[in-house]
Design a protein around this motif. Structure first.
Motif, short mmCIF file in Angstrom:
data_model
loop_
_atom_site.label_atom_id
_atom_site.label_comp_id
_atom_site.label_asym_id
_atom_site.label_seq_id
_atom_site.Cartn_x
_atom_site.Cartn_y
_atom_site.Cartn_z
N ILE A 85 10.59 -1.69 -7.38
CA ILE A 85 10.75 -0.64 -6.39
C ILE A 85 9.44 -0.48 -5.62
O ILE A 85 8.37 -0.39 -6.23
N ILE A 86 9.55 -0.47 -4.30
CA ILE A 86 8.37 -0.28 -3.43
C ILE A 86 8.64 0.96 -2.60
O ILE A 86 9.58 1.00 -1.81
N ILE A 87 7.81 1.98 -2.80
CA ILE A 87 7.98 3.25 -2.08
C ILE A 87 7.11 3.20 -0.83
O ILE A 87 5.88 3.27 -0.91
N GLY A 88 7.75 3.08 0.33
CA GLY A 88 7.03 3.02 1.59
C GLY A 88 7.13 1.66 2.24
O GLY A 88 6.93 0.62 1.58
N ALA A 89 7.44 1.64 3.55
CA ALA A 89 7.61 0.39 4.29
C ALA A 89 6.52 0.22 5.33
O ALA A 89 6.76 -0.32 6.41
N GLY A 90 5.31 0.69 5.03
CA GLY A 90 4.16 0.41 5.88
C GLY A 90 3.60 -0.96 5.56
O GLY A 90 4.24 -1.76 4.85
N PRO A 91 2.40 -1.28 6.04
CA PRO A 91 1.84 -2.62 5.79
C PRO A 91 1.74 -2.97 4.31
O PRO A 91 2.08 -4.09 3.92
N ALA A 92 1.28 -2.02 3.48
CA ALA A 92 1.16 -2.31 2.05
C ALA A 92 2.53 -2.59 1.45
O ALA A 92 2.71 -3.55 0.68
N GLY A 496 -6.80 0.15 6.66
CA GLY A 496 -6.31 -0.52 7.86
C GLY A 496 -5.15 -1.42 7.51
O GLY A 496 -4.78 -1.58 6.33
N ILE A 497 -4.55 -2.03 8.53
CA ILE A 497 -3.35 -2.83 8.32
C ILE A 497 -3.60 -4.00 7.36
O ILE A 497 -2.86 -4.21 6.39
N VAL A 498 -4.63 -4.78 7.62
CA VAL A 498 -4.85 -5.99 6.82
C VAL A 498 -5.26 -5.64 5.40
O VAL A 498 -4.75 -6.23 4.43
N SER A 499 -6.17 -4.69 5.23
CA SER A 499 -6.59 -4.33 3.88
C SER A 499 -5.43 -3.72 3.09
O SER A 499 -5.30 -3.95 1.89
N ALA A 500 -4.56 -2.96 3.76
CA ALA A 500 -3.38 -2.41 3.09
C ALA A 500 -2.43 -3.53 2.69
O ALA A 500 -1.87 -3.53 1.58
N ALA A 501 -2.22 -4.49 3.60
CA ALA A 501 -1.34 -5.63 3.30
C ALA A 501 -1.87 -6.41 2.10
O ALA A 501 -1.11 -6.79 1.19
N ILE A 502 -3.17 -6.66 2.08
CA ILE A 502 -3.79 -7.38 0.96
C ILE A 502 -3.59 -6.61 -0.33
O ILE A 502 -3.28 -7.19 -1.39
N ASP A 503 -3.75 -5.29 -0.27
CA ASP A 503 -3.59 -4.49 -1.49
C ASP A 503 -2.14 -4.54 -1.99
O ASP A 503 -1.90 -4.58 -3.20
N GLY A 504 -1.19 -4.55 -1.05
CA GLY A 504 0.21 -4.70 -1.46
C GLY A 504 0.45 -6.02 -2.17
O GLY A 504 1.13 -6.07 -3.20
N ILE A 505 -0.12 -7.08 -1.63
CA ILE A 505 0.00 -8.40 -2.26
C ILE A 505 -0.64 -8.39 -3.65
O ILE A 505 -0.08 -8.90 -4.62
N ASN A 506 -1.83 -7.78 -3.75
CA ASN A 506 -2.54 -7.74 -5.03
C ASN A 506 -1.76 -6.99 -6.09
O ASN A 506 -1.78 -7.37 -7.28
N CYS A 507 -1.09 -5.91 -5.70
CA CYS A 507 -0.31 -5.15 -6.68
C CYS A 507 0.84 -5.97 -7.23
O CYS A 507 1.14 -5.90 -8.43
N ILE A 508 1.49 -6.76 -6.38
CA ILE A 508 2.57 -7.62 -6.87
C ILE A 508 2.00 -8.74 -7.75
O ILE A 508 2.59 -9.13 -8.76
N ASN A 509 0.83 -9.24 -7.39
CA ASN A 509 0.18 -10.27 -8.22
C ASN A 509 -0.13 -9.74 -9.61
O ASN A 509 -0.20 -10.51 -10.58
N ALA A 510 -0.36 -8.42 -9.72
CA ALA A 510 -0.74 -7.83 -11.01
C ALA A 510 0.45 -7.67 -11.95
O ALA A 510 0.27 -7.41 -13.15
#
Length: 513
Positions: A85-92, A496-510
């Motif tokens: 489940i992902i809460i929020g459809a922003g960049p992250a 920002g957009i890119v750092s949020a996107a990276i953090d979203g990717i990192n959370c799934i990697n975890a």
């Protein structure tokens, strides 16, 4: 043989491949016919000297054909796979969902707002009538605040993850390849909605799920392990992994944490105003010219000054941009800025802010909501002094510094309108004092900046979240709730957009296999 070189190029020759090939051959000291191809890796504008130039980092092929870059997708069908489940459809949230496809997980994205195209009607109502829908506005809805903050993709987050991967995903979904080479990549608010829509369609085609107009009311747990969420539609969605990517303005999520007794921490944020100039003033200052040449884009600036050991800095600068009303609830004023892809509006704007530290706000060390309450009070005061209907309290720059209420205000891109006030009545004393000291110094650094043709529009207050949701550094999970991954700007881990996107990717990697 391939070599990487750097070249300075006059703007009028940027698109002249024959001229550029001759420069490459001259620098490498080889015959022109030996240059079989080249690829621009990075491109930036250098306006420090009298002559403005482009600086290019180029990969050149000598005596061999240059192999073109190929972007490959590694997404998989995830129908029936383990749900996340992902809460929020922003960049992250969107990039977390995309990463799920690559890892063979099934993303279920729950977004309180509307699909990106449907948001437009609510934004038009904000600008025309001053009416804010608390569930669909410049911050809430598909794409999050990033969709309408114009797609500035500049980041210093290279150590956090793969910036190039994020940019390539944007290109795969409709962004121009310019964002892969520009030093300050930018997409534009007019183009972002279609790109966001294409990313959503990729996720859906592979088996992901989106639930719009759907607010998470509770995160359910059993023995301190996430079991799912309960939504405003009365549905219980089950999953043992929940990524919380709600953005910096979802204050109700913080209240949910408080009610559940889960840890929160106060976090410094920045507060100030959005300053708007005629774009031609910025062009003249940065390009040392009376009229900007057609082969140069509208000029950008970045300014910082120390005032009594406190930093005052420009933030989210928008050449050829627009000031937008970004409140997420009634009776508050929040401003931000964006630009279209061509950056062809007549004004330039930038947030100009001061960091608010824990010691600036009473009880902040003991109360995790103290900074949020402080932020909210300023926004409500701005609404009251502006007079309602999202009319923003404003003042000419020199008048502000000299403590004069402006007799008139210059034309502004802020659609709901501006009202001449004493901004000292809106901003805390230490904030307006720091601004008054810094603005003339900015003028010393950039000719023409300090002028009464510029307008200060209040308030710029959502630079980041004033609360951090703690997480373990290794597992990225909340220390009290296994399977809950605080993520992105709203949790205090991106800017920002890119750092949020990276953090979203990192959370799934975890998430473990």
């Amino acid at each position: 043989m391939q070599k990487e070189i750097e070249i300075a190029l006059a703007p009028e020759n940027l698109n002249d491949s024959e001229h550029l090939t001759a420069l490459i051959a001259k620098q490498l000291k080889v015959e022109v016919n030996r240059i079989k191809g080249f690829h621009i890796r990075k491109r930036s504008i250098d306006a420090r000297g009298k002559q403005v130039v482009y600086r290019l980092r180029i990969v050149c092929a000598i005596d061999e054909i240059l192999t073109p870059s190929v972007f490959t997708r590694t997404t998989k069908s995830v129908h029936g796979a383990t749900p996340v489940i992902i809460i929020g459809a922003g960049p992250a949230g969107l990039f977390a969902a995309y990463r799920c496809l690559e890892r063979g997980l099934r993303p279920i994205v729950i977004e309180r707002g509307k699909m990106v195209q449907e948001r437009r009607r609510d934004l038009a109502k904000i600008n025309r009538e001053g009416y804010v829908n608390p569930e669909s506005n410049y911050c809430f809805g598909e794409g999050g605040a990033g969709t309408y903050s114009d797609g500035k993709l500049y980041t210093r987050s290279n150590k956090r993850g793969d910036v190039q991967k994020v940019l390539e995903i944007f290109v795969n979904h409709g962004a121009t390849e310019d964002i892969l080479v520009d030093a300050r990549p930018h997409i534009g608010t007019n183009k972002l909605p279609h790109i966001i829509e294409d990313i959503r369609n990729t996720i859906l085609e592979h088996g992901g799920v989106f639930k719009f107009d759907c607010k998470v009311e509770q995160i359910t747990t059993e023995f301190d392990q996430v079991t799912g969420v309960i939504t405003s539609q009365g549905e219980q969605v089950e999953a043992s992994h929940v990524v919380l990517a709600t953005g910096h303005s979802a204050r109700d999520i913080f209240e949910l944490f408080r009610l559940n007794g889960w840890k929160l921490e106060p976090k410094p944020f920045a507060l100030g105003v959005r300053i708007e100039h005629p774009q031609e003033i910025i062009d003249q200052a940065q390009y040392h010219c009376k009229t900007r040449p057609e082969n140069l884009p509208p000029a950008y600036y970045s300014l910082v000054e120390q005032v009594d050991d406190r930093g005052v800095f420009s933030f989210c600068m928008c050449p050829g941009g627009v000031i937008a009303p970004c409140a997420t609830d009634h009776n508050e004023i929040v401003v931000n800025g964006w630009s279209p892809s061509k950056r062809n509006n007549p004004h330039a704007n930038s947030g100009t802010v001061i960091q608010i530290n824990l010691e600036d706000v009473p009880d902040a060390l003991d109360n995790s909501f103290a900074l949020l309450n402080f932020q909210q009070e300023i926004e409500q005061k701005a609404f009251e002094i502006g007079g309602g209907n999202l009319v923003a309290p404003s003042q000419r720059m020199v008048d502000f510094v000299q403590k004069k209420v402006s007799n008139s205000l210059p034309e502004s891109s802020y659609k709901p309108g501006t009202r001449s006030v004493d901004l000292n009545e809106v901003l805390p004393k230490f904030v307006h004092q720091a601004l008054r000291s810094a603005l003339p110094r900015f003028g010393d650094k950039m000719k023409g900046y300090y002028t009464n043709e510029a307008i200060l529009v209040g308030v710029e207050s959502r630079t980041s979240s004033p609360i951090r949701i703690p997480r373990d550094k290794e597992s990225l999970q909340h220390p009290q709730v296994k399977g809950l991954y605080p993520c992105g700007e709203g949790a205090g881990y991106a800017g920002g957009i890119v750092s949020a996107a990276i953090d979203g990717i990192n959370c799934i990697n975890a998430i473990g296999d």
